[in-house]
Design a protein around this motif. Structure first.
Motif, PDB file in Angstrom:
ATOM      1  N   GLY A 185       0.798  -1.388   0.052  1.00 29.85           N
ATOM      2  CA  GLY A 185      -0.125  -0.056   0.115  1.00 29.85           C
ATOM      3  C   GLY A 185       0.914   1.185   0.068  1.00 29.85           C
ATOM      4  O   GLY A 185       0.546   2.181  -0.598  1.00 29.85           O
ATOM      5  N   LEU A 186       1.860   1.424   0.726  1.00 33.79           N
ATOM      6  CA  LEU A 186       2.651   2.436   0.768  1.00 33.79           C
ATOM      7  C   LEU A 186       3.429   2.756  -0.279  1.00 33.79           C
ATOM      8  O   LEU A 186       3.701   3.847  -1.037  1.00 33.79           O
ATOM      9  CB  LEU A 186       3.742   2.179   2.118  1.00 33.79           C
ATOM     10  N   ALA A 187       3.948   1.348  -1.072  1.00 33.78           N
ATOM     11  CA  ALA A 187       4.537   1.933  -2.479  1.00 33.78           C
ATOM     12  C   ALA A 187       3.730   2.160  -3.408  1.00 33.78           C
ATOM     13  O   ALA A 187       3.954   3.250  -4.304  1.00 33.78           O
ATOM     14  CB  ALA A 187       5.012   0.580  -2.983  1.00 33.78           C
ATOM     15  N   ARG A 191      17.119   6.731   6.850  1.00 34.10           N
ATOM     16  CA  ARG A 191      16.088   6.771   7.224  1.00 34.10           C
ATOM     17  C   ARG A 191      15.548   5.324   7.337  1.00 34.10           C
ATOM     18  O   ARG A 191      14.654   4.849   8.327  1.00 34.10           O
ATOM     19  CB  ARG A 191      15.061   7.676   6.526  1.00 34.10           C
ATOM     20  N   LYS A 192      15.654   4.591   6.237  1.00 31.90           N
ATOM     21  CA  LYS A 192      15.232   3.029   6.590  1.00 31.90           C
ATOM     22  C   LYS A 192      15.859   2.356   7.579  1.00 31.90           C
ATOM     23  O   LYS A 192      15.150   1.508   8.257  1.00 31.90           O
ATOM     24  CB  LYS A 192      15.949   2.598   5.037  1.00 31.90           C
ATOM     25  N   SER A 193      17.251   2.775   8.003  1.00 30.23           N
ATOM     26  CA  SER A 193      18.007   1.920   9.024  1.00 30.23           C
ATOM     27  C   SER A 193      17.121   2.374  10.203  1.00 30.23           C
ATOM     28  O   SER A 193      16.963   1.696  11.138  1.00 30.23           O
ATOM     29  CB  SER A 193      19.369   2.344   8.917  1.00 30.23           C
ATOM     30  N   LEU A 194      17.041   3.628  10.162  1.00 32.20           N
ATOM     31  CA  LEU A 194      16.445   4.111  11.724  1.00 32.20           C
ATOM     32  C   LEU A 194      15.000   3.559  11.866  1.00 32.20           C
ATOM     33  O   LEU A 194      14.623   3.313  13.083  1.00 32.20           O
ATOM     34  CB  LEU A 194      16.092   5.740  11.759  1.00 32.20           C
ATOM     35  N   LEU A 195      14.050   3.410  10.781  1.00 27.61           N
ATOM     36  CA  LEU A 195      12.788   2.746  11.013  1.00 27.61           C
ATOM     37  C   LEU A 195      12.969   1.311  11.239  1.00 27.61           C
ATOM     38  O   LEU A 195      11.945   0.777  12.327  1.00 27.61           O
ATOM     39  CB  LEU A 195      11.966   2.843   9.545  1.00 27.61           C
ATOM     40  N   MET A 236       8.988  10.312  -1.400  1.00 24.40           N
ATOM     41  CA  MET A 236      10.185   9.938  -0.656  1.00 24.40           C
ATOM     42  C   MET A 236       9.722   9.179   0.526  1.00 24.40           C
ATOM     43  O   MET A 236      10.077   7.883   0.945  1.00 24.40           O
ATOM     44  CB  MET A 236      11.219  10.740  -0.774  1.00 24.40           C
ATOM     45  N   ASP A 237       8.927   9.876   1.374  1.00 26.38           N
ATOM     46  CA  ASP A 237       8.553   9.237   2.814  1.00 26.38           C
ATOM     47  C   ASP A 237       8.015   7.845   2.578  1.00 26.38           C
ATOM     48  O   ASP A 237       8.158   7.252   3.528  1.00 26.38           O
ATOM     49  CB  ASP A 237       7.854  10.327   3.385  1.00 26.38           C
ATOM     50  N   GLU A 238       7.176   7.714   1.827  1.00 30.28           N
ATOM     51  CA  GLU A 238       6.212   6.675   1.564  1.00 30.28           C
ATOM     52  C   GLU A 238       7.171   5.388   1.078  1.00 30.28           C
ATOM     53  O   GLU A 238       6.983   4.317   1.600  1.00 30.28           O
ATOM     54  CB  GLU A 238       5.011   6.622   0.577  1.00 30.28           C
ATOM     55  N   VAL A 272      10.460   5.276   1.746  1.00 27.44           N
ATOM     56  CA  VAL A 272      11.283   4.857   2.638  1.00 27.44           C
ATOM     57  C   VAL A 272      10.673   3.972   3.807  1.00 27.44           C
ATOM     58  O   VAL A 272      11.167   2.970   4.083  1.00 27.44           O
ATOM     59  CB  VAL A 272      11.791   6.125   3.566  1.00 27.44           C
ATOM     60  N   GLU A 273       9.336   4.463   3.872  1.00 28.87           N
ATOM     61  CA  GLU A 273       8.673   3.488   4.921  1.00 28.87           C
ATOM     62  C   GLU A 273       8.250   2.004   4.258  1.00 28.87           C
ATOM     63  O   GLU A 273       8.351   1.079   4.978  1.00 28.87           O
ATOM     64  CB  GLU A 273       7.405   4.188   5.185  1.00 28.87           C
ATOM     65  N   ALA A 274       7.930   1.979   3.042  1.00 29.17           N
ATOM     66  CA  ALA A 274       7.688   0.623   2.408  1.00 29.17           C
ATOM     67  C   ALA A 274       8.914  -0.058   2.253  1.00 29.17           C
ATOM     68  O   ALA A 274       9.047  -1.533   2.716  1.00 29.17           O
ATOM     69  CB  ALA A 274       7.158   1.013   1.025  1.00 29.17           C
ATOM     70  N   ALA A 275      10.340   0.417   1.869  1.00 27.58           N
ATOM     71  CA  ALA A 275      11.236  -0.180   1.970  1.00 27.58           C
ATOM     72  C   ALA A 275      11.605  -0.863   3.375  1.00 27.58           C
ATOM     73  O   ALA A 275      12.327  -1.802   3.557  1.00 27.58           O
ATOM     74  CB  ALA A 275      12.705   0.578   1.519  1.00 27.58           C
ATOM     75  N   SER A 276      11.219  -0.241   4.433  1.00 27.61           N
ATOM     76  CA  SER A 276      11.660  -0.586   5.728  1.00 27.61           C
ATOM     77  C   SER A 276      10.973  -1.638   6.198  1.00 27.61           C
ATOM     78  O   SER A 276      11.383  -2.338   7.049  1.00 27.61           O
ATOM     79  CB  SER A 276      11.662   0.471   6.631  1.00 27.61           C
ATOM     80  N   LEU A 277       9.785  -2.031   5.607  1.00 32.72           N
ATOM     81  CA  LEU A 277       8.903  -3.332   5.864  1.00 32.72           C
ATOM     82  C   LEU A 277       9.155  -4.542   4.978  1.00 32.72           C
ATOM     83  O   LEU A 277       8.841  -5.510   5.469  1.00 32.72           O
ATOM     84  CB  LEU A 277       7.600  -2.874   5.761  1.00 32.72           C
ATOM     85  N   LEU A 278      10.156  -4.462   4.066  1.00 37.44           N
ATOM     86  CA  LEU A 278      10.298  -5.428   3.157  1.00 37.44           C
ATOM     87  C   LEU A 278      11.492  -6.215   3.700  1.00 37.44           C
ATOM     88  O   LEU A 278      12.697  -6.090   3.212  1.00 37.44           O
ATOM     89  CB  LEU A 278      10.608  -4.979   1.788  1.00 37.44           C
TER      90      LEU A 278
END
Length: 644
Positions: A181-183, A452-456, A199-201, A203-209
């Motif tokens: 959904g975020l992607a 940001r991905k690492s922080l999430l 970009m925000d969306e 980053v959040e999507a990538a952090s979940l994969l």
């Protein structure tokens, strides 16, 4: 049906006190057909990507069981006020929002009502909201409607749909669906030219994969969508990484017969599609390196693109539409490897084939590849014709990467002819393109993305550890450790909470009657009934075994007694026969309120002592601390109180 689950919290948390909902997409959900990787989802996605907006609207209207997707559906009459939005509804809202955003782009506006490329004033979104409220959205597609008013209403509805869908995805415990959904929302933000939001969306999507996610059609689709978004953000190294992972996941899934189901299609076609997309990105990266004047670095990328396209062509059936896209990538790779003559013939045939289809992106890509091959072979006139056609298609259908590539080719073509009059407008358009990012900024974005991905991921891992430390695995309530820390915090802050200690009467007999699995079900049900009977500010925790504690901040013992008496009756009146029990389950409750100087141990001892009185007095009752209840009966049997 929904099941309760606690979010991530720690002992100092002031947030949610009652269970949230885990989203459920049962077969009776009228929107569940739109959940990826379903066939209808792909049909709508393809229609939107090709700007066949009327077709997409018709598909969505059929799923919505409503004549127009611009009319928001009424909630079910029997749905609770806080009922969650299902994933199916979230996807329906997402696709409807993308449809509206694309209609806005056709009209020349973005999601937030700003003009896309003209000097027109922004849309009045307040008027759009008022129209939705007053007219229910019916004027969105009405004949004779004022175009600006119509666009304002679409923008207002699109914003509402985006917010609703994002909230539903955020509430989901399915990380993969949430990432998907975020992607998709990142793509919507790109269409709306909201680059930072995209970009925000992403980053959040990538952090979940998580790299350890099991191969599936949904994972492959999500990785591919994210790769396309990153490519449109001009983060090509990242895009290449995620598309390569999509290809490798598809290869792994195809090799395991049990991974993909019949609804996921032919595994070899899935591998071919991901290989084609990866080859396209490799060729695109190669072109960028050629433009930077480093052909020796570009050659390996073109060679890989050629290999991937040939692999796709081997796997695809002769009549599969993916053949054309693979041929375009193959031709593009041959051009990059200076094999122009070998590329031109197949690319001409590809242009003829795609001209007869509805896939505008495919046609633009074919025109661009053929124009590039002709330019490099010296056929300037025909190259100019195909490149202009590719630019027109890419601009009309919102294909930023193809548009920029066509502008670059046209600028180079006319510069080589010393035709500054024609080269300059293309150069100006290329430089003013909104996604034109200098190398330094692109590098900074890549670094920012990784940071940001690492922080999430770190934050999410810490949340999971907190959850494991403070959650009871059986009931998903906060556990004793949490209750102790929370009570310490309340008392040290000067609050005067009431504490209720709840015990299930004769629980050993329940276990003996229906077994331990049945006993576990009883404990979970009691937990749900306790939660239902308290305020949002109160906290129900599982203490141990069949015992619970309830923290009631700033509450007197008398107020707590009235609340817990209602809950006691609700427990006794519950239909326990469904668990195989012949007699109702009952609870005994002891309540004490904090006095000056109390710490956690003294308060709990006081409440636990009152619970003993409730047990001794016959069970199935609520007793609060008072002078009377502190008197112990001389003939009371302590073992009966402890084990009853």
């Amino acid at each position: 049906m929904t099941t309760p689950a606690w979010g991530s919290w720690d002992a100092s948390d002031e947030g949610r006190r009652v269970p949230g909902h885990i989203l459920d997409t049962g077969g009776d959900d009228v929107h569940s057909a739109l959940v990826p990787p379903g066939a209808l989802h792909h049909r709508v996605t393809a229609a939107l990507a090709n700007w066949q907006l009327d077709d997409a609207e018709e598909l969505l209207a059929g799923v919505e069981r409503d004549p127009s997707p611009y009319v928001a559906a009424d909630p079910a009459a029997d749905a609770p006020a806080d009922a969650p939005v299902s994933l199916g509804k979230a996807w329906a809202d997402t696709l409807r929002a993308e449809l509206l955003v694309r209609r806005l782009r056709v009209a020349g506006f973005t999601l937030v009502g700003e003009p896309a490329a003209t000097d027109e004033p922004p849309l009045d979104l307040h008027a759009g909201v008022a129209e939705l409220i007053d007219g229910g959205g019916s004027s969105v597609d009405g004949e004779g409607a004022d175009p600006r008013s119509e666009s304002a209403t679409r923008a207002a509805l699109a914003i509402a749909l985006v917010r609703s869908a994002k909230a539903a995805f955020d509430a989901s415990d399915d990380d993969l669906q949430r990432a998907a959904g975020l992607a998709r929302h990142a793509r919507i933000e790109l269409l709306s030219r909201r680059i930072d939001a995209a970009m925000d969306e992403a980053v959040e999507a990538a952090s979940l994969l998580d790299p350890l996610l099991a191969p599936s059609a949904l994972l492959i689709d999500t990785l591919g969508t994210l790769a396309a978004v990153l490519a449109d953000l001009e983060l090509m190294p990242l895009a290449l990484d995620y598309q390569r992972r999509a290809y490798e996941t598809a290869v792994t899934a195809a090799a395991d017969p049990g991974t993909l189901g019949p609804e996921d299609g032919d595994p070899e076609v899935l591998v071919a599609a991901t290989a084609t997309c990866l080859g396209e990105l490799c060729a695109e990266l190669g072109e960028g390196l050629l433009d930077d004047g480093v052909p020796e670095s570009a050659a390996p990328h073109f060679a890989e693109a050629r290999q991937l396209a040939e692999r796709a062509l081997e796997l695809l059936p002769p009549d599969d539409p993916g053949i054309v896209t693979a041929q375009v990538v193959h031709g593009w790779a041959l051009v990059g490897l200076n094999e122009h003559a070998a590329a031109i013939g197949p690319l001409r045939a590809t242009v003829r084939l795609t001209s007869a289809t509805a896939d505008r992106a495919q046609l633009a890509s074919a025109q661009l590849a053929l124009g590039r091959a002709l330019r490099r072979q010296g056929d300037v006139r025909e190259a100019d014709e195909h490149l202009v056609s590719a630019l027109s298609l890419a601009t009309e259908h919102g294909l930023p990467r193809l548009r920029r590539a066509a502008l670059r080719e046209l600028c180079t073509l006319h510069a080589e002819l010393d035709d500054a009059g024609r080269a300059l407008p293309y150069l100006q358009a290329y430089l003013s393109d909104e996604l034109d990012r200098v190398d330094e900024r692109r590098t900074r974005w890549v670094e920012l993305f990784g940071r940001r991905k690492s922080l999430l991921e770190t934050e999410r891992a810490a949340g999971q550890l907190r959850r494991q430390a403070y959650e009871d695995p059986l009931t998903h309530l906060p556990n004793r450790r949490y209750a102790e820390a929370r009570l310490d915090g309340l008392l040290s802050a000067g609050h005067a909470p009431a504490l209720a200690v709840v015990d299930v009467d004769r629980f050993k007999s329940i276990n003996d009657a229906i077994g331990h699995p049945g006993g576990d079900s009883v404990l979970r049900t009691v937990a749900e009934l306790l939660i239902a009977g308290v305020r949002d500010t109160d906290e129900v925790c599982r203490w141990a075994g069949d015992e619970y504690v309830i923290l009631l901040p700033d509450t007197t013992a008398e107020q707590a007694e009235r609340a817990l008496e209602r809950t006691r009756r609700r427990v006794a009146d519950y239909d326990w026969a469904q668990f195989g029990l012949d007699v109702p389950v009952t609870i005994s409750v002891g309540i004490a309120s904090a006095a000056r100087g109390d710490d956690r141990r003294t308060l709990f001892a006081a409440a636990d002592g009152v619970l003993y009185d409730a047990k001794r007095s016959g069970r199935d009752r609520v007793v609060r601390l008072s002078g009377v209840t502190q008197t112990r009966a001389a003939d009371a049997n302590p073992l009966d109180a402890l084990f009853g």
